[in-house]
Design a protein around this motif. Structure first.
Motif, PDB file in Angstrom:
ATOM      1  N   PRO A 226       0.789  -1.241   0.000  1.00  0.00           N
ATOM      2  CA  PRO A 226       0.000   0.000   0.000  1.00  0.00           C
ATOM      3  C   PRO A 226       0.817   1.285   0.000  1.00  0.00           C
ATOM      4  N   GLN A 227       2.159   1.221  -0.110  1.00  0.00           N
ATOM      5  CA  GLN A 227       2.955   2.441  -0.165  1.00  0.00           C
ATOM      6  C   GLN A 227       2.735   3.143  -1.497  1.00  0.00           C
ATOM      7  N   ILE A 228       2.709   4.460  -1.475  1.00  0.00           N
ATOM      8  CA  ILE A 228       2.454   5.250  -2.676  1.00  0.00           C
ATOM      9  C   ILE A 228       3.567   6.275  -2.834  1.00  0.00           C
ATOM     10  N   GLY A 229       4.074   6.420  -4.055  1.00  0.00           N
ATOM     11  CA  GLY A 229       5.130   7.381  -4.336  1.00  0.00           C
ATOM     12  C   GLY A 229       4.646   8.812  -4.279  1.00  0.00           C
ATOM     13  N   ALA A 230       5.584   9.728  -4.145  1.00  0.00           N
ATOM     14  CA  ALA A 230       5.250  11.146  -3.969  1.00  0.00           C
ATOM     15  C   ALA A 230       4.627  11.759  -5.219  1.00  0.00           C
ATOM     16  N   GLY A 231       4.877  11.194  -6.389  1.00  0.00           N
ATOM     17  CA  GLY A 231       4.366  11.784  -7.612  1.00  0.00           C
ATOM     18  C   GLY A 231       2.918  11.486  -7.904  1.00  0.00           C
ATOM     19  N   VAL A 232       2.337  10.509  -7.219  1.00  0.00           N
ATOM     20  CA  VAL A 232       0.947  10.116  -7.462  1.00  0.00           C
ATOM     21  C   VAL A 232       0.009  11.105  -6.779  1.00  0.00           C
ATOM     22  N   PRO A 233      -1.025  11.597  -7.483  1.00  0.00           N
ATOM     23  CA  PRO A 233      -1.973  12.543  -6.868  1.00  0.00           C
ATOM     24  C   PRO A 233      -2.608  11.971  -5.607  1.00  0.00           C
TER      25      PRO A 233
ATOM     26  N   ASN B 100     -23.006  -3.049  -9.226  1.00  0.00           N
ATOM     27  CA  ASN B 100     -22.800  -1.669  -8.780  1.00  0.00           C
ATOM     28  C   ASN B 100     -21.847  -1.600  -7.589  1.00  0.00           C
ATOM     29  N   GLN B 101     -21.644  -2.717  -6.904  1.00  0.00           N
ATOM     30  CA  GLN B 101     -20.704  -2.742  -5.787  1.00  0.00           C
ATOM     31  C   GLN B 101     -19.275  -2.463  -6.255  1.00  0.00           C
ATOM     32  N   ASP B 102     -19.017  -2.662  -7.543  1.00  0.00           N
ATOM     33  CA  ASP B 102     -17.684  -2.382  -8.074  1.00  0.00           C
ATOM     34  C   ASP B 102     -17.311  -0.920  -7.876  1.00  0.00           C
ATOM     35  N   PHE B 103     -18.284  -0.022  -8.017  1.00  0.00           N
ATOM     36  CA  PHE B 103     -18.014   1.397  -7.807  1.00  0.00           C
ATOM     37  C   PHE B 103     -17.628   1.646  -6.351  1.00  0.00           C
ATOM     38  N   PHE B 104     -18.351   1.018  -5.436  1.00  0.00           N
ATOM     39  CA  PHE B 104     -18.043   1.178  -4.014  1.00  0.00           C
ATOM     40  C   PHE B 104     -16.657   0.644  -3.693  1.00  0.00           C
ATOM     41  N   MET B 105     -16.304  -0.529  -4.231  1.00  0.00           N
ATOM     42  CA  MET B 105     -15.000  -1.117  -3.951  1.00  0.00           C
ATOM     43  C   MET B 105     -13.869  -0.266  -4.532  1.00  0.00           C
ATOM     44  N   THR B 106     -14.117   0.335  -5.683  1.00  0.00           N
ATOM     45  CA  THR B 106     -13.110   1.221  -6.263  1.00  0.00           C
ATOM     46  C   THR B 106     -12.898   2.440  -5.375  1.00  0.00           C
ATOM     47  N   ALA B 107     -13.993   3.056  -4.942  1.00  0.00           N
ATOM     48  CA  ALA B 107     -13.888   4.233  -4.080  1.00  0.00           C
ATOM     49  C   ALA B 107     -13.205   3.882  -2.762  1.00  0.00           C
ATOM     50  N   LEU B 108     -13.547   2.727  -2.188  1.00  0.00           N
ATOM     51  CA  LEU B 108     -12.951   2.296  -0.922  1.00  0.00           C
ATOM     52  C   LEU B 108     -11.458   2.045  -1.085  1.00  0.00           C
ATOM     53  N   THR B 109     -11.080   1.442  -2.194  1.00  0.00           N
ATOM     54  CA  THR B 109      -9.659   1.185  -2.458  1.00  0.00           C
ATOM     55  C   THR B 109      -8.879   2.484  -2.575  1.00  0.00           C
ATOM     56  N   MET B 110      -9.399   3.424  -3.327  1.00  0.00           N
ATOM     57  CA  MET B 110      -8.688   4.678  -3.532  1.00  0.00           C
ATOM     58  C   MET B 110      -8.631   5.493  -2.238  1.00  0.00           C
ATOM     59  N   ALA B 111      -9.677   5.409  -1.411  1.00  0.00           N
ATOM     60  CA  ALA B 111      -9.659   6.098  -0.123  1.00  0.00           C
ATOM     61  C   ALA B 111      -8.635   5.460   0.808  1.00  0.00           C
ATOM     62  N   THR B 112      -8.524   4.136   0.760  1.00  0.00           N
ATOM     63  CA  THR B 112      -7.547   3.428   1.583  1.00  0.00           C
ATOM     64  C   THR B 112      -6.122   3.809   1.193  1.00  0.00           C
ATOM     65  N   LEU B 113      -5.890   3.948  -0.112  1.00  0.00           N
ATOM     66  CA  LEU B 113      -4.565   4.318  -0.592  1.00  0.00           C
ATOM     67  C   LEU B 113      -4.320   5.823  -0.514  1.00  0.00           C
ATOM     68  N   GLY B 114      -5.383   6.600  -0.351  1.00  0.00           N
ATOM     69  CA  GLY B 114      -5.247   8.047  -0.317  1.00  0.00           C
ATOM     70  C   GLY B 114      -4.924   8.638  -1.668  1.00  0.00           C
ATOM     71  N   ILE B 115      -5.534   8.068  -2.721  1.00  0.00           N
ATOM     72  CA  ILE B 115      -5.281   8.506  -4.094  1.00  0.00           C
ATOM     73  C   ILE B 115      -6.437   9.376  -4.577  1.00  0.00           C
ATOM     74  N   ASP B 116      -6.112  10.437  -5.284  1.00  0.00           N
ATOM     75  CA  ASP B 116      -7.121  11.352  -5.820  1.00  0.00           C
ATOM     76  C   ASP B 116      -7.512  10.897  -7.220  1.00  0.00           C
ATOM     77  N   VAL B 117      -8.664  10.269  -7.329  1.00  0.00           N
ATOM     78  CA  VAL B 117      -9.120   9.693  -8.590  1.00  0.00           C
ATOM     79  C   VAL B 117     -10.382  10.407  -9.061  1.00  0.00           C
ATOM     80  N   HIS B 118     -10.495  10.567 -10.372  1.00  0.00           N
ATOM     81  CA  HIS B 118     -11.683  11.179 -10.970  1.00  0.00           C
ATOM     82  C   HIS B 118     -12.448  10.136 -11.777  1.00  0.00           C
ATOM     83  N   PHE B 119     -13.726  10.367 -11.928  1.00  0.00           N
ATOM     84  CA  PHE B 119     -14.573   9.462 -12.686  1.00  0.00           C
ATOM     85  C   PHE B 119     -15.631  10.273 -13.408  1.00  0.00           C
ATOM     86  N   VAL B 120     -16.181   9.703 -14.458  1.00  0.00           N
ATOM     87  CA  VAL B 120     -17.199  10.371 -15.267  1.00  0.00           C
ATOM     88  C   VAL B 120     -18.535   9.685 -15.045  1.00  0.00           C
ATOM     89  N   MET B 121     -19.569  10.486 -14.898  1.00  0.00           N
ATOM     90  CA  MET B 121     -20.911   9.919 -14.781  1.00  0.00           C
ATOM     91  C   MET B 121     -21.926  10.879 -15.395  1.00  0.00           C
TER      92      MET B 121
END
Length: 221
Positions: A17-24, A66-87
């Motif tokens: 779960p380590q993330i490099g400094a360059g990742v948003p 639809n749970q896939d959206f929740f799991m994606t959001a939970l994963t990105m929140a756990t990693l602390g990554i700033d992700v965008h999505f279109v809807m």
């Protein structure tokens, strides 16, 4: 498979779960710890590698619930990554619209906006840091449907037009793993690269197994 890249492009990879400094990034140590605890209590883990880059397209599959959206959001929140999505643009009104934009949502009105791919390429071109999450399975088809009918090509053309790589996000419900990686640079042909890309998801069953598209590994990649 060796990721496709230019001769001058250098990528470093960070084991999760380590993330490099360059990742948003977004959130802080407290929020990452909280969402990580939620994920562990659910019995899930985040595994894999993420590139040390500030811009890329996340490709999520197999998309069967639809749970896939929740799991994606939970994963990105756990990693602390700033992700965008279109809807679809219709929910982007009032307080709900404010929350969706804060959460990373980008509204899209297909009846009024120009080409979706061009719009997303412009988003990449206008930002130094930008990660876009896309689930290319436009319809969660039955297992007997062909893979070509179940995937939309926009994710590939966005990455190619913006000059950014594709990072796979695999929804492995059988093992309760959110698998991130590998990273692939788009080449000159969607038709040639698609079997390679889909091969990373081959043999993985989504939440609703009966809706999982049957994909074949590309053994020549």
């Amino acid at each position: 498979m060796v990721p496709k890249r230019s001769e001058t492009e250098t990528i470093t990879y960070t084991t999760l779960p380590q993330i490099g400094a360059g990742v948003p990034r977004r959130g802080n140590r407290l929020s990452r710890g909280f969402w990580g605890l939620v994920m562990r209590l659910m019995g899930w883990r985040v595994v894999g590698q993420i590139p040390e880059l500030s811009r890329f397209v996340l490709v999520g599959a197999p998309h069967t619930s639809n749970q896939d959206f929740f799991m994606t959001a939970l994963t990105m929140a756990t990693l602390g990554i700033d992700v965008h999505f279109v809807m679809k643009h219709t929910p982007f009104v009032g307080p709900v619209g404010w929350f969706l934009r804060w959460f990373g949502g980008i509204p899209l009105d297909r009846d009024r906006t120009r080409d979706f791919v061009a719009q997303m390429v412009d988003e990449f071109d206008g930002r130094e840091q930008f990660m876009l999450a896309i689930m290319p399975e436009g319809t969660r088809g039955k297992a007997h449907d062909s893979a070509s009918k179940g995937w939309r090509s926009g994710f590939y053309h966005i990455a190619r037009g913006a000059g950014v790589p594709l990072v796979m996000v695999i929804f492995d419900y059988a093992n309760k793993h959110m698998r991130v990686g590998p990273t692939v640079w788009p080449g000159e042909s969607y038709e040639a690269d698609l079997p390679v890309i889909q091969g990373f998801f081959a043999g993985v069953a989504g939440k609703n197994v009966e809706r999982t598209l049957v994909l074949q590994r590309d053994f020549h990649s």
